[in-house]
Design a protein around this motif. Structure first.
Motif, PDB file in Angstrom:
ATOM      1  N   GLY A 219      61.492  52.696  59.142  1.00 13.81           N
ATOM      2  CA  GLY A 219      61.694  54.146  59.203  1.00 13.81           C
ATOM      3  C   GLY A 219      60.356  54.827  59.389  1.00 13.81           C
ATOM      4  O   GLY A 219      59.395  54.489  58.688  1.00 13.81           O
ATOM      5  N   ASP A 220      60.297  55.722  60.333  1.00 14.17           N
ATOM      6  CA  ASP A 220      59.069  56.490  60.591  1.00 14.17           C
ATOM      7  C   ASP A 220      57.848  55.609  60.857  1.00 14.17           C
ATOM      8  O   ASP A 220      56.729  55.917  60.429  1.00 14.17           O
ATOM      9  N   GLY A 221      58.061  54.496  61.501  1.00 11.55           N
ATOM     10  CA  GLY A 221      56.925  53.630  61.849  1.00 11.55           C
ATOM     11  C   GLY A 221      56.450  52.743  60.707  1.00 11.55           C
ATOM     12  O   GLY A 221      55.440  52.032  60.841  1.00 11.55           O
ATOM     13  N   PHE A 222      57.141  52.766  59.599  1.00 15.29           N
ATOM     14  CA  PHE A 222      56.787  51.895  58.475  1.00 15.29           C
ATOM     15  C   PHE A 222      57.952  50.941  58.193  1.00 15.29           C
ATOM     16  O   PHE A 222      59.088  51.182  58.626  1.00 15.29           O
ATOM     17  N   ALA A 223      57.651  49.895  57.422  1.00 12.69           N
ATOM     18  CA  ALA A 223      58.712  48.993  56.986  1.00 12.69           C
ATOM     19  C   ALA A 223      58.863  49.131  55.483  1.00 12.69           C
ATOM     20  O   ALA A 223      57.863  49.160  54.751  1.00 12.69           O
ATOM     21  N   TYR A 224      60.106  49.240  55.019  1.00 14.12           N
ATOM     22  CA  TYR A 224      60.363  49.462  53.599  1.00 14.12           C
ATOM     23  C   TYR A 224      60.896  48.174  52.958  1.00 14.12           C
ATOM     24  O   TYR A 224      61.838  47.556  53.470  1.00 14.12           O
ATOM     25  N   VAL A 225      60.258  47.809  51.861  1.00 14.40           N
ATOM     26  CA  VAL A 225      60.567  46.536  51.188  1.00 14.40           C
ATOM     27  C   VAL A 225      61.049  46.861  49.773  1.00 14.40           C
ATOM     28  O   VAL A 225      60.354  47.539  49.011  1.00 14.40           O
ATOM     29  N   LEU A 226      62.230  46.378  49.440  1.00 15.90           N
ATOM     30  CA  LEU A 226      62.775  46.609  48.093  1.00 15.90           C
ATOM     31  C   LEU A 226      62.784  45.279  47.346  1.00 15.90           C
ATOM     32  O   LEU A 226      63.267  44.264  47.874  1.00 15.90           O
ATOM     33  N   THR A 227      62.280  45.279  46.118  1.00 16.79           N
ATOM     34  CA  THR A 227      62.236  44.021  45.357  1.00 16.79           C
ATOM     35  C   THR A 227      63.393  43.971  44.360  1.00 16.79           C
ATOM     36  O   THR A 227      64.060  44.975  44.104  1.00 16.79           O
ATOM     37  N   THR A 228      63.602  42.781  43.791  1.00 15.31           N
ATOM     38  CA  THR A 228      64.718  42.623  42.843  1.00 15.31           C
ATOM     39  C   THR A 228      64.478  43.378  41.541  1.00 15.31           C
ATOM     40  O   THR A 228      65.397  43.548  40.757  1.00 15.31           O
TER      41      THR A 228
ATOM     42  N   VAL B 240      57.824  46.413  64.045  1.00 15.30           N
ATOM     43  CA  VAL B 240      57.319  47.752  64.372  1.00 15.30           C
ATOM     44  C   VAL B 240      56.238  47.555  65.435  1.00 15.30           C
ATOM     45  O   VAL B 240      55.234  46.898  65.173  1.00 15.30           O
ATOM     46  N   GLY B 241      56.482  48.114  66.629  1.00 14.39           N
ATOM     47  CA  GLY B 241      55.556  47.869  67.723  1.00 14.39           C
ATOM     48  C   GLY B 241      55.591  46.378  68.041  1.00 14.39           C
ATOM     49  O   GLY B 241      56.656  45.816  68.308  1.00 14.39           O
ATOM     50  N   ASP B 242      54.458  45.736  67.922  1.00 15.16           N
ATOM     51  CA  ASP B 242      54.426  44.294  68.177  1.00 15.16           C
ATOM     52  C   ASP B 242      54.070  43.521  66.896  1.00 15.16           C
ATOM     53  O   ASP B 242      53.619  42.390  66.957  1.00 15.16           O
ATOM     54  N   VAL B 243      54.267  44.204  65.773  1.00 17.13           N
ATOM     55  CA  VAL B 243      53.952  43.558  64.497  1.00 17.13           C
ATOM     56  C   VAL B 243      55.258  43.216  63.770  1.00 17.13           C
ATOM     57  O   VAL B 243      56.101  44.089  63.541  1.00 17.13           O
ATOM     58  N   LEU B 244      55.375  41.949  63.449  1.00 15.91           N
ATOM     59  CA  LEU B 244      56.536  41.481  62.705  1.00 15.91           C
ATOM     60  C   LEU B 244      56.191  41.503  61.217  1.00 15.91           C
ATOM     61  O   LEU B 244      55.114  41.042  60.819  1.00 15.91           O
ATOM     62  N   ILE B 245      57.107  42.036  60.415  1.00 16.10           N
ATOM     63  CA  ILE B 245      56.850  42.137  58.973  1.00 16.10           C
ATOM     64  C   ILE B 245      57.902  41.314  58.240  1.00 16.10           C
ATOM     65  O   ILE B 245      59.104  41.564  58.369  1.00 16.10           O
ATOM     66  N   VAL B 246      57.420  40.334  57.488  1.00 16.45           N
ATOM     67  CA  VAL B 246      58.315  39.401  56.786  1.00 16.45           C
ATOM     68  C   VAL B 246      58.006  39.465  55.299  1.00 16.45           C
ATOM     69  O   VAL B 246      56.849  39.378  54.887  1.00 16.45           O
ATOM     70  N   ALA B 247      59.055  39.620  54.498  1.00 13.98           N
ATOM     71  CA  ALA B 247      58.874  39.587  53.042  1.00 13.98           C
ATOM     72  C   ALA B 247      59.553  38.328  52.515  1.00 13.98           C
ATOM     73  O   ALA B 247      60.712  38.064  52.851  1.00 13.98           O
ATOM     74  N   ASP B 248      58.841  37.548  51.718  1.00 10.07           N
ATOM     75  CA  ASP B 248      59.408  36.285  51.245  1.00 10.07           C
ATOM     76  C   ASP B 248      59.642  36.325  49.747  1.00 10.07           C
ATOM     77  O   ASP B 248      59.480  37.343  49.080  1.00 10.07           O
TER      78      ASP B 248
ATOM     79  N   ASN C  25      52.572  49.053  56.067  1.00 15.49           N
ATOM     80  CA  ASN C  25      51.998  49.792  57.202  1.00 15.49           C
ATOM     81  C   ASN C  25      51.557  48.805  58.286  1.00 15.49           C
ATOM     82  O   ASN C  25      50.616  48.029  58.084  1.00 15.49           O
ATOM     83  N   PRO C  26      52.222  48.812  59.436  1.00 15.09           N
ATOM     84  CA  PRO C  26      51.876  47.839  60.489  1.00 15.09           C
ATOM     85  C   PRO C  26      50.580  48.188  61.221  1.00 15.09           C
ATOM     86  O   PRO C  26      50.085  47.388  62.021  1.00 15.09           O
ATOM     87  N   GLN C  27      50.033  49.380  60.972  1.00 20.63           N
ATOM     88  CA  GLN C  27      48.784  49.773  61.630  1.00 20.63           C
ATOM     89  C   GLN C  27      47.586  49.044  61.003  1.00 20.63           C
ATOM     90  O   GLN C  27      46.743  48.500  61.706  1.00 20.63           O
TER      91      GLN C  27
ATOM     92  N   ASP D 140      55.570  62.153  49.659  1.00 27.83           N
ATOM     93  CA  ASP D 140      54.319  62.163  50.412  1.00 27.83           C
ATOM     94  C   ASP D 140      53.880  60.756  50.818  1.00 27.83           C
ATOM     95  O   ASP D 140      52.728  60.527  51.127  1.00 27.83           O
ATOM     96  N   GLY D 141      54.802  59.833  50.782  1.00 29.66           N
ATOM     97  CA  GLY D 141      54.431  58.461  51.116  1.00 29.66           C
ATOM     98  C   GLY D 141      54.045  57.653  49.897  1.00 29.66           C
ATOM     99  O   GLY D 141      53.998  56.426  49.952  1.00 29.66           O
TER     100      GLY D 141
END
Lengths: 283, 378
Positions: free
Chosen positions: B345-354, B303-311, B362-364, B57-58
């Protein structure tokens, strides 16, 4: 905070020096480790020499300490006499500890620098980026060539396991034993066997790049020991003359043991004493 | 004892454990990105283990299987150590390359190996796998840290070439199959183009970068994105290896770009994020954005015009892709760090950590929420 200072002042310069040597020495990281170890040992030689001097001086007064131990049964009095002997002989029993401790961070940094500069995983290479200086000459070289004489420096190697054991043993054998107490001496002989075995066991787990560092380090250590103490079995005389401990005042001067057990004390004389006075004490 | 030296000796004694502790051994951990396939996500959660989880369910996802499965005797002798390349999903199979246990074809439904059937095939491979597999024309291609390039039949895992190809240095980047060619980068900085048909060289000479090439990505229009860990990012013409652009970043670039038409976005190890227009050459879209100096290893997502960066923080930063303006930063607490590429995927960005935790950005509304992984075996 201390870790950061350690990294900034010791570790990073060493990592960069290793990579620099790798570039200069035909892209051979094995040669870089050898050159690097010798270089660091030469730079820290004054500290090593001082430590060897103090060890030797301690050895010189061991017979007198034994005499005091025999003479005084009261531990407090015994300790006072020993401290007095140290003072009068100009020997600081912890004097060898200072140079040794100062070398410890350098040795630890050296060991870590070898491990960092030789990444064993992609994460390790990623980590190396934070240690390298902003100089393209260095950055173009990474990751360094991990093979040396057909051996993978990232993996343990049986030849190096043997070499680590042998060179550690050789270094122990050429190191002067401070005590003249038979019990302690036999313990140290045991250590001379256990220590090489222990390090050889460590080498089974370590990357052979680290073992290479250890082997070269031990060989240089053997050379320093021979230069400082000589090697009677091969009739090699010491190159560096060691300061003899000052002779203590007459009332605390024990028997002739000190003069017969140590070659150096037979040929030098302390401040305030003449060669003739020393000669008179010989049996 | 000389009392003047006592504090010095005492201080040094206290420092010794710190000196020893400040440099730890860096063991392989892996950075395979989560791969999204409908409602299923394939995540490498720890030490090269992969789990198939189904999004509920998210807020949560339930594991269908984990491989190797610690509860199965047959899997006990499989120790992947780490997984760096993203798994490849093809029909009913999942292909994956592990750091030290070889290459596997798994049944997508139950996660059991289709091949090899008896443990691992690491014995057939010289070196470790610091990248993933490329699948083209029914053949899997992968390189090793010992500079060998293998081609195996995807159907049964048998060699497609009589002998692996040998390169002068290790292959860390996942090979790229594009058109009729396979592109293979080495850590000596060479990029080779080989014919997929017979493995013969497709370029007269390999392209030579000034630093190691640890990543390689195909772009639209027959181009290649070639980041070099000496700060250069090259855009190459895949046809003949000519350099279309040579962009110098401020720090090492070892990541995959987010691509949006002719725009590419990527981060560097100094914590800068770049936006380039590669229509012709590589024109910066804006001054590099900052993620507060934290290393960026994970590939960005758009996603759209939003860049998502994980550092490395880890912090998830939302950036306006048109202007480079930082829209929001969301720190992730107690999750290790992020090295895996961020996937969409499905308009979201998925981030996996170590630490094997999965987050959904959520880019919205520029927010990040954890997806609880239920039943994953670690």
């Amino acid at each position: 905070m201390i870790g950061e200072i350690f990294t900034l002042l010791l570790l990073n310069p060493m990592v960069n020096l290793l990579v620099l040597l790798n570039n200069v020495l035909f892209d051979s990281f094995g040669l870089a480790i050898i050159a690097f170890t010798i270089l660091i040992r030469l730079v820290t030689f004054p500290l090593t020499l001082r430590q060897l001097h103090v060890t030797r001086s301690m050895q010189g007064i061991q017979p007198r300490i034994q005499e005091i131990n025999k003479k005084y049964s009261d531990p407090k009095r015994r300790q006072e006499e020993v401290m007095k002997l140290y003072r009068e002989s100009g020997v600081n029993p912890l004097g060898c500890l200072g140079p040794m401790l100062l070398q410890f961070p350098i040795l630890i940094a050296l060991y870590n620098a070898v491990r960092i500069a030789l990444p064993n995983s992609p994460e390790a290479l990623e980590k190396l980026s934070s240690h390298l200086y902003d100089w393209s000459y260095l950055q173009h070289a990474v990751p360094v060539q991990e093979h040396f004489l057909t051996m993978d420096l990232r993996e343990p190697n049986l030849l190096f396991v043997v070499l680590v054991g042998v060179t550690t043993w050789a270094q122990s054998k050429t190191t002067v034993t401070v005590t003249t107490d038979e019990r302690v001496r036999s313990q140290q002989q045991m250590m001379n066997i256990m220590l090489p075995l222990m390090f050889a066991f460590f080498a089974l787990q370590f990357p052979s790049g680290v073992s290479l560092y250890w082997v070269v380090n031990s060989i240089v250590g053997v050379a320093f020991n021979i230069l400082t103490y000589g090697f009677p079995a091969l009739r090699i005389e010491p190159l560096f003359k060691v300061r003899a401990p000052r002779a203590p005042a007459a009332e605390t001067q024990p028997t002739t043991a000190a003069l017969t057990s140590d070659r150096e004390l037979r040929t030098t004389h302390g401040s305030g004493r003449s060669k003739r006075q020393n000669r008179r004490r010989r049996p | 004892m000389n009392l003047r030296r006592a504090p010095l000796i005492g201080a040094l004694l206290l420092c010794l454990p710190l000196f020893a502790a400040c440099v730890s051994v860096t063991n392989p951990d892996g950075w395979a990105a989560p791969v999204i396939d409908g409602q299923d996500v394939y995540v490498s959660t720890s030490k090269g283990h992969i789990s198939a989880v189904t999004l509920q369910d998210g807020n949560s996802a339930t594991a269908r299987w984990t491989f190797p499965d610690k509860d199965r005797d047959a899997d006990n002798k499989i120790d992947p150590e780490a997984m760096y390349g993203d798994p490849v999903i093809d029909d009913d199979r999942v292909y994956l390359a592990t750091f030290s246990a070889g290459v596997f074809a798994l049944n997508k439904e139950d996660g059991r190996p289709i091949w090899p059937t008896d443990g691992t095939n690491a014995g057939q491979i010289k070196g470790n796998l610091a990248g993933g597999v490329a699948l083209a024309n029914g053949i899997l291609y992968f390189g090793t840290t010992e500079g060998r390039l293998y081609a195996w039949n995807a159907s049964d895992g048998t060699p497609a070439w009589p002998e692996p190809k040998h390169f002068d240095r290790g292959i860390w980047a996942t090979p790229v199959a594009l058109g009729e060619n396979l592109y293979v980068a080495t850590m000596s900085g060479e990029l080779h183009a080989l014919s997929l048909a017979d493995g013969s060289p497709a370029w007269i000479d390999p392209f030579v970068a000034t630093g190691a090439i640890a990543g390689l990505v195909a772009l639209d229009g027959g181009r290649l994105f070639v980041p070099s860990i000496n700060r250069h990012v090259y855009i190459l013409n895949a046809e003949d290896g000519t350099v279309l652009a040579d962009y110098r970043a401020r720090d090492w670039v070892w990541t995959e770009p987010a691509v949006d038409g002719s725009r590419v976005f990527f981060g560097d190890f100094g914590g800068h994020v770049y936006g380039l227009d590669i229509t012709s050459g590589a024109a910066p879209l804006w001054d590099p954005a900052s993620v507060n100096g934290e290393r960026v290893k994970a590939g960005a997502a758009i996603v759209g015009d939003v860049l998502i960066v994980a550092d490395r923080g880890p912090v998830v930063t939302f950036i306006n892709a048109t202007t480079g303006e930082v829209l929001n930063r969301v720190p992730i607490e107690d999750a290790g760090t992020v090295r895996s590429n961020v996937h969409v995927g499905d308009g979201f960005a998925y981030v996996l950590t170590t630490k094997g935790r999965l987050f959904r950005a959520n880019p919205q509304n520029y927010s990040v929420a954890e997806i609880e992984l239920i039943g994953v075996k670690k």
